[in-house]
Design an enzyme around this catalytic site. Structure first.
Site, PDB file in Angstrom:
ATOM      1  N   CYS A   9       2.717  -6.889  33.086  1.00  0.00           N
ATOM      2  CA  CYS A   9       3.263  -8.253  33.152  1.00  0.00           C
ATOM      3  C   CYS A   9       4.732  -8.170  32.769  1.00  0.00           C
ATOM      4  O   CYS A   9       5.350  -7.105  32.880  1.00  0.00           O
ATOM      5  CB  CYS A   9       2.456  -9.215  32.284  1.00  0.00           C
ATOM      6  N   ASN A  12       4.536  -7.921  28.111  1.00  0.00           N
ATOM      7  CA  ASN A  12       3.474  -7.088  27.522  1.00  0.00           C
ATOM      8  C   ASN A  12       3.024  -7.601  26.150  1.00  0.00           C
ATOM      9  O   ASN A  12       2.694  -6.826  25.255  1.00  0.00           O
ATOM     10  CB  ASN A  12       3.891  -5.613  27.434  1.00  0.00           C
ATOM     11  N   CYS A  14       1.268 -10.986  26.384  1.00  0.00           N
ATOM     12  CA  CYS A  14       0.280 -12.022  26.729  1.00  0.00           C
ATOM     13  C   CYS A  14      -0.712 -11.514  27.787  1.00  0.00           C
ATOM     14  O   CYS A  14      -1.815 -11.070  27.461  1.00  0.00           O
ATOM     15  CB  CYS A  14       0.963 -13.297  27.232  1.00  0.00           C
ATOM     16  N   ARG A  15      -0.308 -11.564  29.065  1.00  0.00           N
ATOM     17  CA  ARG A  15      -1.272 -11.322  30.154  1.00  0.00           C
ATOM     18  C   ARG A  15      -1.796  -9.889  30.217  1.00  0.00           C
ATOM     19  O   ARG A  15      -3.011  -9.672  30.284  1.00  0.00           O
ATOM     20  CB  ARG A  15      -0.649 -11.696  31.509  1.00  0.00           C
ATOM     21  N   SER A  16      -0.885  -8.900  30.242  1.00  0.00           N
ATOM     22  CA  SER A  16      -1.387  -7.532  30.459  1.00  0.00           C
ATOM     23  C   SER A  16      -2.175  -6.973  29.270  1.00  0.00           C
ATOM     24  O   SER A  16      -3.148  -6.239  29.489  1.00  0.00           O
ATOM     25  CB  SER A  16      -0.269  -6.578  30.918  1.00  0.00           C
ATOM     26  N   ASP A 124       2.297 -17.070  34.232  1.00  0.00           N
ATOM     27  CA  ASP A 124       2.870 -16.737  32.924  1.00  0.00           C
ATOM     28  C   ASP A 124       2.565 -17.871  31.942  1.00  0.00           C
ATOM     29  O   ASP A 124       3.018 -18.998  32.132  1.00  0.00           O
ATOM     30  CB  ASP A 124       4.384 -16.571  33.108  1.00  0.00           C
TER      31      ASP A 124
HETATM   32  P1  4NP Z   1       3.625 -11.895  29.412  1.00  0.00           P
HETATM   33  O1  4NP Z   1       4.290 -13.236  28.841  1.00  0.00           O
HETATM   34  O2  4NP Z   1       4.527 -11.403  30.498  1.00  0.00           O
HETATM   35  O3  4NP Z   1       2.305 -12.362  29.930  1.00  0.00           O
HETATM   36  O4  4NP Z   1       3.518 -10.959  28.224  1.00  0.00           O
HETATM   37  C1  4NP Z   1       5.628 -13.328  28.456  1.00  0.00           C
HETATM   38  C2  4NP Z   1       6.019 -12.846  27.222  1.00  0.00           C
HETATM   39  C3  4NP Z   1       7.329 -12.982  26.818  1.00  0.00           C
HETATM   40  C4  4NP Z   1       8.250 -13.596  27.658  1.00  0.00           C
HETATM   41  C5  4NP Z   1       7.850 -14.057  28.896  1.00  0.00           C
HETATM   42  C6  4NP Z   1       6.527 -13.925  29.293  1.00  0.00           C
HETATM   43  N1  4NP Z   1       9.590 -13.759  27.227  1.00  0.00           N
HETATM   44  O5  4NP Z   1      10.363 -14.400  27.956  1.00  0.00           O
HETATM   45  O6  4NP Z   1       9.958 -13.246  26.155  1.00  0.00           O
END
Ligand code: 4NP
Length: 151
Positions: A9, A12, A14-16, A124
């Site tokens: 993702c 790294n 949340c989703r992955s 996201d």
């Molecule tokens: P992820 O979510 O890609 O599912 O881990 C996010 C985590 C952090 C950010 C964006 C999405 N960020 O902008 O810091």
């Protein structure tokens, strides 16, 4: 046959990490000794724990994220993993741009490879509320349960 799968993702956190925890459980449950890991295309959260909302949501469903620490996609990943599965189109574009010419990993969108799309993307949840994390977990569970037949 054995498989190794890297879920990717953006951050790294949340989703992955949720995807890797679900896959770890599902693959073992299916009797498969498959390797799973996760990484982000961005570097902001390298070394950090999973987002507390992701950890709560996944933890409540029995998928512990306590051991997770953020890491960024490495060039080596394109040789180490059989599959690199992106959560959304932006992640996939980044992966394609990073991939060395002799990459052995196959790249794809998780929901397309799993055959559950549409939607094509795992949205996201970072800037939203807890309901977004619950929606992500349910998309991930449905898709990942199909991977043993698809990879
Ligand atoms: P992820 O979510 O890609 O599912 O881990 C996010 C985590 C952090 C950010 C964006 C999405 N960020 O902008 O810091």
């Amino acid at each position: 046959m054995s498989r190794s799968v890297l879920f990717v993702c953006l951050g790294n956190i949340c989703r992955s990490p949720m995807a890797a925890a679900v896959a770890h459980y599902e693959f073992a449950h299916a009797g498969l000794d498959w390797q799973v890991a996760s990484a982000g295309t961005g570097n902001w959260h390298v070394g950090q724990c999973a987002d507390p909302r992701a950890a709560d949501c996944a933890g409540a469903a029995g998928f512990a994220l306590d051991q997770h620490r953020g890491r960024q996609v490495q060039i080596d990943d394109f040789h180490r993993f059989d599959w690199i599965l992106a959560m959304d189109q932006a992640n996939l574009r980044e992966l394609k741009a990073l991939a060395p010419a002799n990459a052995s990993a196959q790249l794809g969108l998780l929901l397309q490879v799993a055959g559950t799309a549409p939607p094509d993307e795992v949205p996201d949840p970072y800037f939203g509320g807890r309901d977004g994390f619950d929606a992500v977990l349910s998309l991930l569970r449905e898709a990942i349960a199909r991977l043993p037949q698809r990879l």
